[in-house]
Design an enzyme around this catalytic site. Sequence first.
Site, PDB file in Angstrom:
ATOM      1  N   GLU A  77      36.765  37.019  48.312  1.00 19.07           N
ATOM      2  CA  GLU A  77      35.947  35.858  48.424  1.00 19.07           C
ATOM      3  C   GLU A  77      36.763  34.614  49.150  1.00 19.07           C
ATOM      4  O   GLU A  77      37.627  34.389  48.752  1.00 19.07           O
ATOM      5  CB  GLU A  77      35.488  35.480  47.216  1.00 19.07           C
ATOM      6  CG  GLU A  77      34.051  34.474  47.388  1.00 19.07           C
ATOM      7  CD  GLU A  77      33.376  33.872  46.408  1.00 19.07           C
ATOM      8  OE1 GLU A  77      32.273  33.601  46.210  1.00 19.07           O
ATOM      9  OE2 GLU A  77      34.254  33.728  45.239  1.00 19.07           O
ATOM     10  N   ALA A 136      40.119  31.680  39.156  1.00 16.29           N
ATOM     11  CA  ALA A 136      39.684  33.109  38.724  1.00 16.29           C
ATOM     12  C   ALA A 136      38.457  33.683  39.708  1.00 16.29           C
ATOM     13  O   ALA A 136      38.205  32.924  40.641  1.00 16.29           O
ATOM     14  CB  ALA A 136      38.963  33.307  37.455  1.00 16.29           C
ATOM     15  N   GLU A 146      33.067  32.913  34.885  1.00  8.90           N
ATOM     16  CA  GLU A 146      33.159  34.314  35.602  1.00  8.90           C
ATOM     17  C   GLU A 146      32.056  35.420  35.028  1.00  8.90           C
ATOM     18  O   GLU A 146      31.619  35.799  35.814  1.00  8.90           O
ATOM     19  CB  GLU A 146      34.587  35.083  35.613  1.00  8.90           C
ATOM     20  CG  GLU A 146      35.779  34.036  36.237  1.00  8.90           C
ATOM     21  CD  GLU A 146      35.169  33.420  37.304  1.00  8.90           C
ATOM     22  OE1 GLU A 146      34.787  33.937  38.283  1.00  8.90           O
ATOM     23  OE2 GLU A 146      35.588  32.182  37.934  1.00  8.90           O
ATOM     24  N   GLU A 203      27.879  29.064  42.295  1.00 11.18           N
ATOM     25  CA  GLU A 203      29.102  28.189  41.675  1.00 11.18           C
ATOM     26  C   GLU A 203      28.341  27.246  40.913  1.00 11.18           C
ATOM     27  O   GLU A 203      28.778  26.961  39.951  1.00 11.18           O
ATOM     28  CB  GLU A 203      30.045  27.673  42.980  1.00 11.18           C
ATOM     29  CG  GLU A 203      30.808  28.636  43.706  1.00 11.18           C
ATOM     30  CD  GLU A 203      31.561  29.810  42.798  1.00 11.18           C
ATOM     31  OE1 GLU A 203      31.633  29.382  41.611  1.00 11.18           O
ATOM     32  OE2 GLU A 203      32.033  30.946  43.088  1.00 11.18           O
TER      33      GLU A 203
END
EC number: 3.4.11.-
Length: 932
Positions: A173, A308, A344, A366
Amino acid sequence: MILVVLGLLSLAIPLQASEPPNPTAGPPPLDTGSLSFPWSRLRLPGYIVPLHYHLVLHPNLTTLSYTGTVRIELRVENNTNWVVLHSNRLRITWATVLDQNLAPLSDRALPVLHHPTHEQAAVFSPKILSCGQKYFLFLEFEAELEEGFYGFYKSSYRTSSGETRILASTHFEPTSARTAFPCFDEPSFKANYTISIRRSPAHTALSNMPVEKTVVLDDVLVEDRFTASVRMSSYLVAFIVCDFSSVSETTASGVKVSVYAAPDKLQQTHYALKAAVKLLEFYEEYFNINYPLPKQDLVAIPDFQSGAMENWGLITFRETSLLYDPATSTGSDRLWVTKVIAHELAHQWFGNLVTMEWWNDIWLNEGFANYMEYISVEATYPELQVEDYLLNTCFAAISQDSLNSSRPISSAAESPTQIKEMFDTMSYNKGACVLHMLRQYMTDKVFQSGIVRYLRRYIYGNARNQDLWDSLANTCSEDDFTSDEHCYNRRQAAKNKYVGEHLDLTTMMNTWILQKGVPLVTVARQGSRLLLKQERFLRTTHPSDPAWPGLQQGYLWHIPLTYRTDSSPSIHRHLLTTPTDSVEVGEEVGWVKVNVDMAGYYLVHYDGSGWDVLTQLLKDNHTALSYMDRTHLIHNAFQLTTAGRLSINKALDLIGYLQSESHTVPLLEGLAHLEAFYRMVERIDIPDITQNLRTYILGYFRSVIDGQTWSDKGSVSERRLRSELLSLACHLEHRPCMEQAKHRFTRWLDSNSTLRLPADVTETVYSIGAQEDRGWEALLNTYTRSLSETHKDKILSALASSQDTNKLHRLLELGLEGHVIRTQDLDSVIVMVARNPRGHHLAWSYVQKHWSTLVEKFQLGSFSIRNIIIGTTAQFSSTEELSEVRVFFESIRKQGSQLRVMQVAMDNIQKNILWLQRNLGTLRSWLDQGIV
């Protein structure tokens, strides 16, 4: 030191039978001389759609390179001779296109053209690929393992016996899958993935899915074949080859959860395993959608740039974000690990199951994951008091959003650099705070049912902002309407809890998502009414500035106001959709507090005597307001002070009540502003204000400082207060604090660094000890041997507090070399040195000198580069420093012209300059008046 490399031999192993062999002895490839690259846009054409990847990889940890093949099943939606996809720094050695029966369309290798600037490759087929048909693109490729933190990259760790071991891991990503294998590297091109990895028997291979079968290829090589994945975006693909150990448990619904780490750190994985199981079970219940994979791995990677990465079924972490050692980790460390795991795992639904259509809406991933941290951890670990940290999340967003260099939450982003910059405070923090406001506005139940509807509607697909608003407002068809849920749209609006008002969610939320900035609501009493006015809040521009009208033009929000008064315990509500408005509060009302518990993302200014009334209320009976309201008032007052809208006298008077404050959150908020003032005047060397402010802080807060124990006892919130208070007290040279820290450090030294210090005070003790040569060297030696990354972070902070510039320079050099101090920590080292008054110019000069090297290590647009730029300039407060920064940015304009963070840095410096001009004289007078 013995270098132990558990490498793979480069052996010529036949491809799987389902893949065509490379006919190296056959006809030469078709000529590319007359062909030109067929595509000119950054984004791929939409008429070739990937359906299924069959990927085989053979990484060699000795040569640090790998070979691979990929067979991509395609659906063609327009007649074409070209397949255009992403490929970056890969050597494609063979290309062919097969029909749906796996028969090649050509007996020669097909031409492959490259467009390096756009990171694209194009394969030419002399036979037209027909609309509506399926084909297979087959490619062989090779590459080196990356040196940085993106793509398929090399990592290493040292064992307790000093051996170095190599592993390979991925981080794709946002746009780095294309550096690992040729693919359609955009989030809307979802496909299934069947992955096979060749490895030595000494290693373990991990990927998104469980191993279906392991085939022995010969004495030194095996191949793990993983089950086919669900449909997912390319950035979520992941694979690791390592020699890690693991611990496992199974959730109530049968998902196997495993935590992997270097063998010497296995004992630090147990907390993460328990937390992951509990949080995964919570999310399954909250979202009412089962986790769709049979397993969930969490892996601590030794070299990792971010916190992460939510790869589906194979989440990767920086070690400090996953490993927890009760002997060296603080209460805040435990909370951090829990929050990151929660973040996560939330992504497994928000982001993985339903993915934003394009990176402009990355906040849908997010912002939600950031907010779900608070909902999930509060439900599963109430003792961690995670709600205490939500305000700080919103304060951080406001800090950036009140600069003109801010951006809308949803912003255009095309190039990889622009896309990387989208992973910022606006997407994460502001996104979370706007969702919190929406949840408070709609009620928990309606909000939860709306996001479940959103996940169900777009499962395994992609979504945009509008899709979320439609789901939350339940703009629904008969198929998903149920009797216990409301269903309304613009034509059929149900009354919401803001009495007498109708909900037009799209219009309301577009004011928060599609325009930048944070609103300021000014309230004033006029008889029985409360007058309201909204405007854009800016810290660097005053209403008297000629530029003010232009910066306000066109800004208007739909603000869900809440307020509480002394005449009623109820929370009153009003939707402010116009520049000015008023509400009836009653003649008998004495005080009004607007934005109850800061549920809304806006600041409040109390005109007239409003601030005086609230200051008196805090002095007389501060518990009449919640701790969140008290914290919110403190934050708002000092923000208004920075903007020149409120005298610093008023803000300092407001926090005068803190001697009576028993809650850590408002106490820490007030102290944080005082500490920021102190560090600013300390850095620019204004002796009288520095001394008087030190005397004031230590005198006014002496009882709470001296009341701290040098232990790890208490709640997470109390332990955080202890850590921060004692650190500040010793920095201010409070004699009892320094003596206690020196005594403990001496005992630690005398024990040959084996004495266990309480984790909450370790950093403070180390920082005092690091001021002496012997102590600094002992800490550096301990740093090299420690197996706890959280412990090493505390040591690093202490080393960076030294007043010896030679030692600070040595730290920077060690960070740049990347051996003693890992490259992943280099940005932190630079920022730590910059925060030291003796190191701020040293760090800035270092960044200028080594800029090209830093960009090479971290990539333009990455969080690390942004952290370095903001961190090294954040303390600058003079026009000379602003000019120097501007000149440097100008010198790298060609390289960094796309970087929004450069304007943010200059806005921050301008804000500091204005703060000194507006407040320094008043602060000096206030301190001189004997307030202390």
